[in-house]
Design a protein around this motif. Structure first.
Motif, PDB file in Angstrom:
ATOM      1  N   THR A 167       0.844  -1.204   0.000  1.00 35.55           N
ATOM      2  CA  THR A 167       0.000   0.000   0.000  1.00 35.55           C
ATOM      3  C   THR A 167       0.875   1.249   0.000  1.00 35.55           C
ATOM      4  O   THR A 167       0.709   2.142  -0.844  1.00 35.55           O
TER       5      THR A 167
ATOM      6  N   ASP B 261       9.073   3.211   8.083  1.00 31.18           N
ATOM      7  CA  ASP B 261       8.629   1.930   8.645  1.00 31.18           C
ATOM      8  C   ASP B 261       9.277   1.732  10.009  1.00 31.18           C
ATOM      9  O   ASP B 261      10.464   2.012  10.193  1.00 31.18           O
TER      10      ASP B 261
ATOM     11  N   SER C 195       3.525  -7.875   3.503  1.00 34.69           N
ATOM     12  CA  SER C 195       3.782  -7.860   2.062  1.00 34.69           C
ATOM     13  C   SER C 195       4.928  -8.789   1.644  1.00 34.69           C
ATOM     14  O   SER C 195       4.962  -9.228   0.492  1.00 34.69           O
TER      15      SER C 195
ATOM     16  N   PHE D 157      -1.182 -15.336  -3.338  1.00 27.01           N
ATOM     17  CA  PHE D 157      -2.375 -15.635  -4.141  1.00 27.01           C
ATOM     18  C   PHE D 157      -2.957 -14.296  -4.617  1.00 27.01           C
ATOM     19  O   PHE D 157      -3.152 -13.390  -3.810  1.00 27.01           O
TER      20      PHE D 157
ATOM     21  N   VAL E  69      -2.772  -8.435  -1.473  1.00 23.67           N
ATOM     22  CA  VAL E  69      -1.825  -8.374  -2.586  1.00 23.67           C
ATOM     23  C   VAL E  69      -2.423  -7.499  -3.699  1.00 23.67           C
ATOM     24  O   VAL E  69      -1.835  -6.473  -4.064  1.00 23.67           O
TER      25      VAL E  69
HETATM   26  C1  FAD Z   1       0.548 -15.506   6.217  1.00 23.60           C
HETATM   27  C2  FAD Z   1      -0.194 -14.534   5.342  1.00 23.60           C
HETATM   28  C3  FAD Z   1      -0.695 -14.960   4.112  1.00 23.60           C
HETATM   29  C4  FAD Z   1      -1.372 -14.048   3.288  1.00 23.60           C
HETATM   30  N1  FAD Z   1      -1.751 -14.460   2.049  1.00 23.60           N
HETATM   31  C5  FAD Z   1      -2.287 -13.567   1.182  1.00 23.60           C
HETATM   32  C6  FAD Z   1      -2.534 -13.939  -0.163  1.00 23.60           C
HETATM   33  O1  FAD Z   1      -2.203 -15.046  -0.597  1.00 23.60           O
HETATM   34  N2  FAD Z   1      -3.124 -13.033  -0.984  1.00 23.60           N
HETATM   35  C7  FAD Z   1      -3.449 -11.768  -0.564  1.00 23.60           C
HETATM   36  O2  FAD Z   1      -3.998 -11.001  -1.342  1.00 23.60           O
HETATM   37  N3  FAD Z   1      -3.169 -11.378   0.714  1.00 23.60           N
HETATM   38  C8  FAD Z   1      -2.574 -12.228   1.574  1.00 23.60           C
HETATM   39  N4  FAD Z   1      -2.241 -11.825   2.835  1.00 23.60           N
HETATM   40  C9  FAD Z   1      -2.512 -10.439   3.230  1.00 23.60           C
HETATM   41  C10 FAD Z   1      -1.522  -9.445   2.606  1.00 23.60           C
HETATM   42  O3  FAD Z   1      -0.205  -9.901   2.774  1.00 23.60           O
HETATM   43  C11 FAD Z   1      -1.681  -8.064   3.274  1.00 23.60           C
HETATM   44  O4  FAD Z   1      -3.039  -7.683   3.225  1.00 23.60           O
HETATM   45  C12 FAD Z   1      -0.848  -6.993   2.579  1.00 23.60           C
HETATM   46  O5  FAD Z   1       0.504  -7.376   2.483  1.00 23.60           O
HETATM   47  C13 FAD Z   1      -0.960  -5.671   3.334  1.00 23.60           C
HETATM   48  O6  FAD Z   1      -0.038  -4.763   2.776  1.00 23.60           O
HETATM   49  P1  FAD Z   1       0.176  -3.361   3.456  1.00 23.60           P
HETATM   50  O7  FAD Z   1       1.163  -2.624   2.648  1.00 23.60           O
HETATM   51  O8  FAD Z   1      -1.138  -2.664   3.640  1.00 23.60           O
HETATM   52  O9  FAD Z   1       0.718  -3.674   4.919  1.00 23.60           O
HETATM   53  P2  FAD Z   1       2.022  -4.471   5.399  1.00 23.60           P
HETATM   54  O10 FAD Z   1       2.768  -5.066   4.271  1.00 23.60           O
HETATM   55  O11 FAD Z   1       1.620  -5.370   6.500  1.00 23.60           O
HETATM   56  O12 FAD Z   1       2.958  -3.293   5.952  1.00 23.60           O
HETATM   57  C14 FAD Z   1       2.582  -2.519   7.062  1.00 23.60           C
HETATM   58  C15 FAD Z   1       3.868  -1.901   7.625  1.00 23.60           C
HETATM   59  O13 FAD Z   1       3.530  -0.861   8.563  1.00 23.60           O
HETATM   60  C16 FAD Z   1       4.615  -0.750   9.451  1.00 23.60           C
HETATM   61  N5  FAD Z   1       4.227   0.058  10.610  1.00 23.60           N
HETATM   62  C17 FAD Z   1       3.292  -0.205  11.544  1.00 23.60           C
HETATM   63  N6  FAD Z   1       3.234   0.790  12.465  1.00 23.60           N
HETATM   64  C18 FAD Z   1       4.142   1.728  12.088  1.00 23.60           C
HETATM   65  C19 FAD Z   1       4.547   2.981  12.633  1.00 23.60           C
HETATM   66  N7  FAD Z   1       3.996   3.482  13.730  1.00 23.60           N
HETATM   67  N8  FAD Z   1       5.522   3.672  11.999  1.00 23.60           N
HETATM   68  C20 FAD Z   1       6.086   3.187  10.865  1.00 23.60           C
HETATM   69  N9  FAD Z   1       5.732   1.989  10.301  1.00 23.60           N
HETATM   70  C21 FAD Z   1       4.773   1.274  10.914  1.00 23.60           C
HETATM   71  C22 FAD Z   1       4.924  -2.205   9.776  1.00 23.60           C
HETATM   72  O14 FAD Z   1       6.217  -2.363  10.325  1.00 23.60           O
HETATM   73  C23 FAD Z   1       4.742  -2.880   8.406  1.00 23.60           C
HETATM   74  O15 FAD Z   1       5.992  -3.051   7.736  1.00 23.60           O
HETATM   75  C24 FAD Z   1      -1.580 -12.699   3.697  1.00 23.60           C
HETATM   76  C25 FAD Z   1      -1.070 -12.281   4.927  1.00 23.60           C
HETATM   77  C26 FAD Z   1      -0.370 -13.181   5.742  1.00 23.60           C
HETATM   78  C27 FAD Z   1       0.198 -12.702   7.042  1.00 23.60           C
END
Ligand code: FAD
Length: 439
Positions: free
Chosen positions: A43, A62, A71, A77, A376
């Protein structure tokens, strides 16, 4: 227990072997940016890349190393569905709303694949197809109803696979048939994230790892925000919260709206290629039809099987997690009863009270989160959409922004009810599995 694990066993994501986390260059943040982004997952980085290419000065912070979140931990998937089946959404909210939501799910799915192709990100993205394995005859009938509804209204393809043909897709006898969605995709989430991050850095985004954001306040001059980080304060005209399952309690409004829960995964040791091919002959991704899903896929870059399930079970010890997941593996794919596990890992996801992802702006601060296991495509799409909104582009409108982001009275971000919810899911799954198919 030790026999379940390889001698080089790692309690870390398999994906990190090919895409290890790397520290970002040291340095203090500038006094101001056009946009500050909290969270360096799909995101945050997709928003950052789009904004930087449009000429904005962007910093991503981060709390951990860049990419520490879900991520680089997920199963890879890529789908275009939600916890709410299209037919149920249509019944509850009307055809126009259901169509608009599912149109944007398809857009998220297609635009993520198109982006990867245009950018030349080498992350094994492939339209491998998905098998949804039915856990009972009633589930099989429900699946057919759901998929036929989507085919009739949205033109999305599927093929039902009765029980006696399931072995064409998976070396398992525990399912009551299933359905194949031929065009759904998979990728290597670590390489996708690494590619996205390198594109963002090349576009001029400043990425600060190990640099927690502890406060976001409106600037007294009224021209944006004052952001407090572990490395000092900076100002920004716009701020984006992209923390999903890692949302801290200091972000009170957001923490009250997401339900963090833990996802679990494992990798087997390298298997003889013919044994892996026998398990999933078409190399598709597999989920079962339960609410509390088990899922399987071949690794895209080795002859291992990757799998997960037992969501939010509360375990933290890698050996205990390995034992639990291995039990699920043996049950579904008995040929693999004696294989050992080389990696076990967890990651934080975010559920929501309406089981829908949310995007929008609160008190002037942008957010995209609550992906309910679909981040994803949806994280990539919301990152892009938030950037388009900040840039004032007409493309930045989505059906997902029309619903309010609900919370519950007294909820502060501690999901004390999670175990009960999972038990309720398991009970519903078991009850359905015992029931007879309707009609
Ligand atoms: C085991 C597992 C399997 C999954 N399988 C799938 C799949 O197959 N297909 C799919 O579509 N989705 C899947 N998901 C979900 C998907 O991975 C997540 O929805 C997606 O990666 C979220 O991305 P994001 O960028 O929003 O957050 P994230 O990638 O979780 O990143 C959030 C970041 O925010 C940071 N953060 C938090 N608080 C602070 C702060 N105060 N200051 C600075 N940084 C901070 C954290 O350290 C983290 O790095 C799965 C998740 C898991 C755990």
């Amino acid at each position: 227990m030790k026999d379940l694990l390889t001698t080089d066993f790692k309690p870390a994501p398999y994906w990190w072997d090919a895409a290890p986390l790397t520290a970002s260059p040291d340095g203090a943040p500038s006094p101001s940016y056009d946009v500050v982004i909290v969270g360096s997952g799909y995101t945050g980085l997709r928003a950052a890349l789009t904004l930087a290419r449009a000429g904005r000065g962007v910093a991503v912070f981060d709390k951990e190393m860049p990419g520490f979140g879900a991520s680089r931990r997920n199963a890879g998937f890529l789908g275009r569905t939600l916890k709410h089946a299209y037919v149920d959404l249509k019944a509850a909210r009307g055809t126009a709303y259901a169509r608009a939501i599912y149109r944007d799910l398809s857009l998220a799915y297609e635009s993520t694949l198109a982006f990867i192709a245009e950018e030349g990100i080498d992350c094994h993205a492939v339209r491998c197809g998905r098998l949804i394995a039915a856990t009972s005859a009633a589930h099989y009938a429900g699946l057919e109803r759901e998929l036929e509804g989507m085919r009739a209204d949205l033109g999305l393809p599927y093929a039902m696979l009765p029980r006696d043909r399931l072995r064409e897709e998976m070396a398992s006898d525990i399912y009551d048939g299933g359905a194949v969605i031929p065009d759904l995709a998979s990728l290597h989430p670590g390489l996708y994230h690494r590619g996205l991050m390198s594109r963002a850095l090349e576009a001029g985004v400043s990425i600060f790892g190990a640099c927690e954001v502890t406060a976001v306040e409106r600037s007294l001059q009224g021209d944006g925000f004052l952001v407090t980080t572990a490395a000092g304060q900076t100002r920004a005209r716009d701020v984006v919260i992209a923390t999903n399952g890692y949302t801290p309690k200091t972000l009170r409004w957001h923490a009250r709206r997401v339900i963090p829960f833990t996802g679990y995964m494992a990798a087997t040791e390298e298997l003889p290629p013919e044994l892996l091919e026998k398990q999933l002959p078409h190399r598709r991704t597999v989920i079962d039809s339960n609410l509390d899903i088990d899922f399987f896929r071949p690794a895209p870059d080795s002859s291992r099987l990757l799998f997960g399930g037992a969501t939010a079970n509360g375990l933290e010890d890698p050996e205990a997690i390995a034992a639990l997941l291995h039990g699920r593996l043996r049950r579904a794919l008995p040929d693999l009863a004696d294989v050992r596990l080389s990696h076990v890992w967890t990651g934080q996801c975010a559920g929501t009270f309406d089981m829908m992802p949310h995007i929008g702006r609160h008190d002037g601060v942008w957010y995209g989160m609550g992906y309910n296991y679909a981040g994803v495509p949806m994280g990539s799409f919301f990152g892009l959409t938030i950037a388009q909104k900040i840039l004032g582009l007409p493309d930045g409108a989505t059906a997902f922004e029309t619903a309010p982001f609900p919370t519950m009275p007294f909820y502060r971000g501690d999901p004390w009810f999670l175990k009960l919810a999972m038990r309720w899911f398991a009970w519903k799954d078991a009850r359905l599995a015992r029931s007879r198919p309707a009609g």
